[in-house]
Design a protein around this motif. Structure first.
Motif, PDB file in Angstrom:
ATOM      1  N   THR A 145       0.135   0.913   9.153  1.00 55.91           N
ATOM      2  CA  THR A 145      -1.215   1.258   8.727  1.00 55.91           C
ATOM      3  C   THR A 145      -2.073   1.848   9.844  1.00 55.91           C
ATOM      4  N   LYS A 146      -1.612   1.737  11.088  1.00 55.88           N
ATOM      5  CA  LYS A 146      -2.354   2.323  12.209  1.00 55.88           C
ATOM      6  C   LYS A 146      -1.746   3.638  12.689  1.00 55.88           C
TER       7      LYS A 146
ATOM      8  N   ASN B 278      -8.651   1.987  13.749  1.00 55.79           N
ATOM      9  CA  ASN B 278      -8.946   2.677  12.482  1.00 55.79           C
ATOM     10  C   ASN B 278      -9.528   1.703  11.463  1.00 55.79           C
ATOM     11  N   ARG B 279     -10.417   0.832  11.932  1.00 56.68           N
ATOM     12  CA  ARG B 279     -10.968  -0.202  11.062  1.00 56.68           C
ATOM     13  C   ARG B 279     -11.685   0.395   9.858  1.00 56.68           C
TER      14      ARG B 279
ATOM     15  N   SER C  33      -1.614   6.055   6.070  1.00 55.34           N
ATOM     16  CA  SER C  33      -2.852   5.344   5.754  1.00 55.34           C
ATOM     17  C   SER C  33      -2.809   4.726   4.364  1.00 55.34           C
TER      18      SER C  33
ATOM     19  N   GLY D 169      -2.329   0.882   3.517  1.00 57.40           N
ATOM     20  CA  GLY D 169      -3.384  -0.124   3.632  1.00 57.40           C
ATOM     21  C   GLY D 169      -3.819  -0.610   2.261  1.00 57.40           C
TER      22      GLY D 169
ATOM     23  N   THR E 188      -7.671   0.835   1.622  1.00 59.29           N
ATOM     24  CA  THR E 188      -8.023   2.236   1.790  1.00 59.29           C
ATOM     25  C   THR E 188      -8.326   2.860   0.433  1.00 59.29           C
TER      26      THR E 188
ATOM     27  N   GLU F 278     -11.253   3.428   8.533  1.00 58.88           N
ATOM     28  CA  GLU F 278     -10.279   4.075   7.667  1.00 58.88           C
ATOM     29  C   GLU F 278      -9.535   3.058   6.808  1.00 58.88           C
ATOM     30  N   GLN F 279      -9.151   1.933   7.399  1.00 59.63           N
ATOM     31  CA  GLN F 279      -8.347   0.950   6.688  1.00 59.63           C
ATOM     32  C   GLN F 279      -9.158   0.070   5.743  1.00 59.63           C
TER      33      GLN F 279
ATOM     34  N   SER G 262      -5.147   4.039  -1.238  1.00 60.86           N
ATOM     35  CA  SER G 262      -4.030   3.092  -1.221  1.00 60.86           C
ATOM     36  C   SER G 262      -3.058   3.373  -2.368  1.00 60.86           C
TER      37      SER G 262
ATOM     38  N   GLU H 198      -9.784  -0.250  19.040  1.00 57.65           N
ATOM     39  CA  GLU H 198     -10.140  -1.057  17.869  1.00 57.65           C
ATOM     40  C   GLU H 198     -11.311  -1.974  18.166  1.00 57.65           C
TER      41      GLU H 198
END
Length: 480
Positions: free
Chosen positions: A82-83, A13-14, A411, A414, A417, A16-17, A420, A53
């Motif tokens: 976070t994942k 989820n690179r 999420s 993170g 994000t 997304e994060q 956040s 990933e």
């Protein structure tokens, strides 16, 4: 199509994060999965790894690729908090397509909240603690068509719908009994180092790998959740020969040049550090290695820092956290601002680059103390700095005392994000903290003093990269 007893999946989820910063994010091997794969393989279990990933795949794209390549009995995922959105999406899609395939979920997040994970995710089994022993026993039972309830560390629902509490799984006591990670099952060419690790080295981040020399952490920082996996505040060590054998293998077989030592605090045991460095130096590997590690402020000892430098450890990241002693005391960090200054001087004296980790929004923070933290960061002017915000991760001691609002989705834990949501405190809102953090980043990296240091230490090419690829990026925030 490859039939395997166990397929281990690293959710991705690179985007997304990290959103607009995704191109700068490191892409690291899922070391825990690679260790687990090697361990079960030695015990007669056929295993594969799919690293979503590494390829930047969405959950649906990942399951499509798995469907085209594998026919597994059991699918296991590992995830930090976070994942969890990506992990949950993969689990749901796996169950939709293959209801008969058993699923596992382990890692920091499920270890912290196993019952909640079972309630929220479409998963058959949750692992609390280290996975080698429980996963091996579970897959062996599946192959024999035996029931899987009763395995230490495995949580699940009984046929009657009751929670089965499997307790905490024990880890392998002697780390030298663990095999080398299953590098051969990973797409080693896909991984890349942190961009700063390649500063002054042509900015080439390829040839990157994680290594570990110990597992566990003896400290009790209130915001950290690492010990939910290891249970006790105890450290187990690999022998120096084993560590350097793995380093040498990664250099020779996979062309690795950049190493990340992922020990929670590499410098905890001075004798261990010196023995590893001595072995690296004895084999003449120091010039081939560009490594970084974590150190506490009170463990940056001048007696072995020069030896670390000779062994190719060119960066040390330290949890400096705050520029205010009262704030440091409030998170049980057991360090002072004066101690921070001494340690930074010692590391720099050894010719080692420093990454300073700072946190805004700690429980005792005010606007004034956050400014003191930024002032300290700018005074120290370390080669890199991370500016984090306070999160109460599942499994951290701090989470037990939180009274402010927690994120609604995983999420939001993170840092980068768009949605956040850091912890607020009695005087600072989440919006205040994020706004301060984002401006602090610009103030630090955009200052003439910092950029002059970068030019002098790493060269004009690195300075242009900083300006054009790092400072040009904007963090999207969508707080209401």
């Amino acid at each position: 199509m490859k039939q395997v007893d166990l397929l281990l999946v690293n959710p991705g989820n690179r985007v997304e994060q990290f959103a607009g910063l995704a191109s700068l994010a490191t892409v690291a091997q899922p070391l825990g999965i690679a260790l687990l794969a090697a361990y079960v393989r030695e015990r007669g279990i056929s295993v594969g790894i799919f690293d979503a990933e590494a390829y930047g795949l969405t959950p649906i794209e990942a399951v499509d690729a798995i469907e085209a390549a594998y026919e597994p009995r059991v699918i296991g995922l590992s995830a930090f908090t976070t994942k969890m959105t990506a992990a949950g999406a993969i689990l749901r899609e796996v169950k939709r397509r293959w209801p008969h395939v058993l699923t596992l979920l382990g890692g920091h997040h499920p270890s912290a909240v196993p019952e909640r994970t079972l309630e929220e995710e479409e998963v058959d089994y949750v692992i609390k603690g280290e996975g080698c022993c429980p996963v091996t026993e579970l897959v062996q039972r599946v192959k024999l068509h035996e029931p899987c309830i009763g395995i230490k560390g495995i949580w699940c629902w009984t046929p009657e719908g009751m929670l089965h509490d499997g307790g905490q799984a024990s880890g392998v006591v002697e780390l030298d009994d663990l095999p080398m990670p299953a590098w051969d099952l990973l797409p080693m060419g896909q991984y890349k180092a942190h961009h700063w690790q390649a500063w002054g080295r042509g900015l080439d981040t390829s040839g990157f790998a994680l290594i570990y020399t110990s597992l566990g952490c003896p400290y009790e920082c209130s915001y950290c959740s690492v010990n939910v996996v290891y249970e006790r505040h105890k450290v187990r060590y690999c022998s120096p020969v084993k560590v350097v054998n793995e380093i040498e293998c990664l250099i020779n077989a996979y062309g690795v040049q950049h190493f990340e030592i992922i020990d929670d605090t590499f410098t905890t045991n001075h004798h261990h550090v010196e023995a590893i460095c001595d072995e690296i130096i004895r084999r003449g590997l120091g010039p081939k290695i560009n490594a970084w590690c974590f150190s506490r402020v009170d463990r940056a000892d001048p007696k072995f820092l020069s030896k670390m430098k000779a062994a190719g450890i060119n960066w040390v990241f330290m949890g400096l956290e705050s520029g205010n002693d009262t704030v440091l005391l409030g998170v049980n960090k057991k360090q002072t601002v004066a101690g921070i200054r001494r340690s930074v001087d010692a590391v720099h004296a050894a010719g080692i680059n420093i990454g300073g980790n700072f946190v805004f929004g700690l429980p005792e923070d005010t606007r004034e103390s956050m400014q003191q933290t930024l002032d300290l960061a700018q005074e120290l002017n370390t080669e890199y700095a991370n500016f984090f915000v306070m999160m109460a991760y599942p499994g951290s001691p701090m989470r037990e005392t939180v009274t402010s609002a927690l994120p609604d989705t995983w999420s939001q834990y993170g840092f980068f994000t768009p949605d956040s949501l850091p912890l607020s405190n009695s005087v600072l809102s989440a919006r205040d903290i994020l706004a301060f953090r984002d401006q602090a980043f610009k103030d630090y990296f955009g200052s003439d003093r910092y950029q002059d240091m970068v030019r002098g230490r790493f060269g004009e090419e690195t300075l242009m990269f900083l300006r054009e690829q790092v400072l040009s990026k904007q963090i999207e925030r969508r707080m209401v």
